[in-house]
Design a protein around this motif. Structure first.
Motif, short mmCIF file in Angstrom:
data_model
loop_
_atom_site.label_atom_id
_atom_site.label_comp_id
_atom_site.label_asym_id
_atom_site.label_seq_id
_atom_site.Cartn_x
_atom_site.Cartn_y
_atom_site.Cartn_z
N MET A 1 -5.40 -10.30 -8.57
CA MET A 1 -4.37 -9.64 -7.79
C MET A 1 -4.98 -8.50 -6.99
O MET A 1 -5.46 -7.54 -7.57
CB MET A 1 -3.31 -9.05 -8.71
CG MET A 1 -2.42 -10.02 -9.38
SD MET A 1 -1.14 -9.11 -10.26
CE MET A 1 -1.19 -9.97 -11.80
N ALA A 2 -4.96 -8.59 -5.69
CA ALA A 2 -5.50 -7.52 -4.86
C ALA A 2 -4.38 -6.58 -4.41
O ALA A 2 -3.30 -7.02 -4.05
CB ALA A 2 -6.23 -8.08 -3.65
N ALA A 3 -4.69 -5.32 -4.46
CA ALA A 3 -3.76 -4.29 -3.99
C ALA A 3 -4.46 -3.52 -2.89
O ALA A 3 -5.69 -3.49 -2.80
CB ALA A 3 -3.39 -3.35 -5.13
N LYS A 4 -3.68 -2.89 -2.04
CA LYS A 4 -4.22 -2.03 -0.99
C LYS A 4 -4.26 -0.61 -1.54
O LYS A 4 -3.23 -0.07 -1.93
CB LYS A 4 -3.34 -2.09 0.25
CG LYS A 4 -3.23 -3.48 0.82
CD LYS A 4 -3.45 -3.45 2.30
CE LYS A 4 -3.44 -4.84 2.88
NZ LYS A 4 -4.73 -5.45 2.92
N VAL A 21 -8.73 0.15 1.08
CA VAL A 21 -9.59 -0.92 0.55
C VAL A 21 -8.75 -1.86 -0.31
O VAL A 21 -7.75 -1.44 -0.90
CB VAL A 21 -10.77 -0.34 -0.27
CG1 VAL A 21 -11.70 0.47 0.62
CG2 VAL A 21 -10.30 0.51 -1.43
N ASP A 22 -9.13 -3.12 -0.36
CA ASP A 22 -8.46 -4.11 -1.21
C ASP A 22 -9.18 -4.17 -2.54
O ASP A 22 -10.39 -4.42 -2.59
CB ASP A 22 -8.48 -5.49 -0.55
CG ASP A 22 -7.57 -5.56 0.67
OD1 ASP A 22 -6.53 -4.88 0.68
OD2 ASP A 22 -7.91 -6.30 1.60
N ILE A 23 -8.45 -3.92 -3.62
CA ILE A 23 -9.02 -3.90 -4.96
C ILE A 23 -8.12 -4.70 -5.89
O ILE A 23 -6.90 -4.52 -5.89
CB ILE A 23 -9.16 -2.45 -5.49
CG1 ILE A 23 -10.01 -1.59 -4.55
CG2 ILE A 23 -9.74 -2.44 -6.91
CD1 ILE A 23 -11.47 -1.98 -4.48
N ALA A 24 -8.72 -5.52 -6.73
CA ALA A 24 -7.97 -6.33 -7.69
C ALA A 24 -7.76 -5.55 -8.99
O ALA A 24 -8.52 -4.65 -9.32
CB ALA A 24 -8.72 -7.63 -7.98
N VAL A 76 0.35 -3.42 -11.56
CA VAL A 76 0.12 -3.52 -10.12
C VAL A 76 0.33 -4.97 -9.71
O VAL A 76 -0.36 -5.86 -10.21
CB VAL A 76 -1.31 -3.05 -9.77
CG1 VAL A 76 -1.61 -3.26 -8.30
CG2 VAL A 76 -1.52 -1.60 -10.16
N SER A 77 1.26 -5.21 -8.82
CA SER A 77 1.52 -6.57 -8.36
C SER A 77 0.67 -6.90 -7.14
O SER A 77 0.13 -6.00 -6.47
CB SER A 77 3.01 -6.75 -8.04
OG SER A 77 3.39 -5.83 -7.04
N GLU A 78 0.54 -8.17 -6.86
CA GLU A 78 -0.19 -8.65 -5.68
C GLU A 78 0.36 -7.97 -4.43
O GLU A 78 1.57 -7.92 -4.23
CB GLU A 78 -0.02 -10.17 -5.57
CG GLU A 78 -0.73 -10.79 -4.39
CD GLU A 78 -2.22 -10.91 -4.58
OE1 GLU A 78 -2.93 -10.92 -3.57
OE2 GLU A 78 -2.68 -10.96 -5.74
N GLY A 79 -0.51 -7.40 -3.64
CA GLY A 79 -0.11 -6.76 -2.40
C GLY A 79 0.47 -5.37 -2.55
O GLY A 79 0.93 -4.77 -1.57
N ALA A 80 0.46 -4.83 -3.76
CA ALA A 80 0.99 -3.48 -3.99
C ALA A 80 0.20 -2.47 -3.15
O ALA A 80 -0.96 -2.69 -2.80
CB ALA A 80 0.91 -3.11 -5.46
#
Length: 116
Positions: A1-4, A21-24, A76-80
């Motif tokens: 799951m990547a978050a911003k 940055v995109d971080i899982a 943290v959900s995907e795209g959070a």
């Protein structure tokens, strides 16, 4: 799951000046660990020697302060959208008669939030 993850200006030198940055990670704890893997040295600026988020660092997930959720275990959900915000202090002390505010910065924030 990547978050911003929104990176505050003082830490951007560690992310090659990237503001986002995109971080899982499934929770804040994992996001911070993965942030450190991708950008070595950043976690020590956010967390203390015990791995706890420093008192003067505020972390928000989709606009909600994690201190009022589950702290570093906040999911943290995907795209959070995660915001890391260092606390800002200062201003001169003075008290206004009608507001009870103590600093000029408090007064400026209160005035900017008024809806006339």
């Amino acid at each position: 799951m990547a978050a911003k993850v929104r990176i505050p200006a003082p830490l951007r030198k560690l992310t090659k000046e990237q503001p986002v940055v995109d971080i899982a990670g499934k929770n804040i704890e994992e996001v911070l660990a993965n942030l450190e893997k991708q950008y070595p040295g950043i976690k020590e600026r956010i967390c203390d020697e015990n791995g706890q988020i420093r008192r003067f660092i505020n972390v928000f997930v989709n606009g909600e302060d994690i201190r009022f959720k589950e702290g570093a275990k906040t999911s943290v959900s995907e795209g959070a959208e995660i915001s890391i915000i260092p606390a800002i202090a200062g201003g001169s002390t003075h008290r206004t008669e009608d507001s009870g505010l103590r600093t000029e910065s408090d007064l400026a924030v209160a005035q900017s939030c008024r809806h006339d």
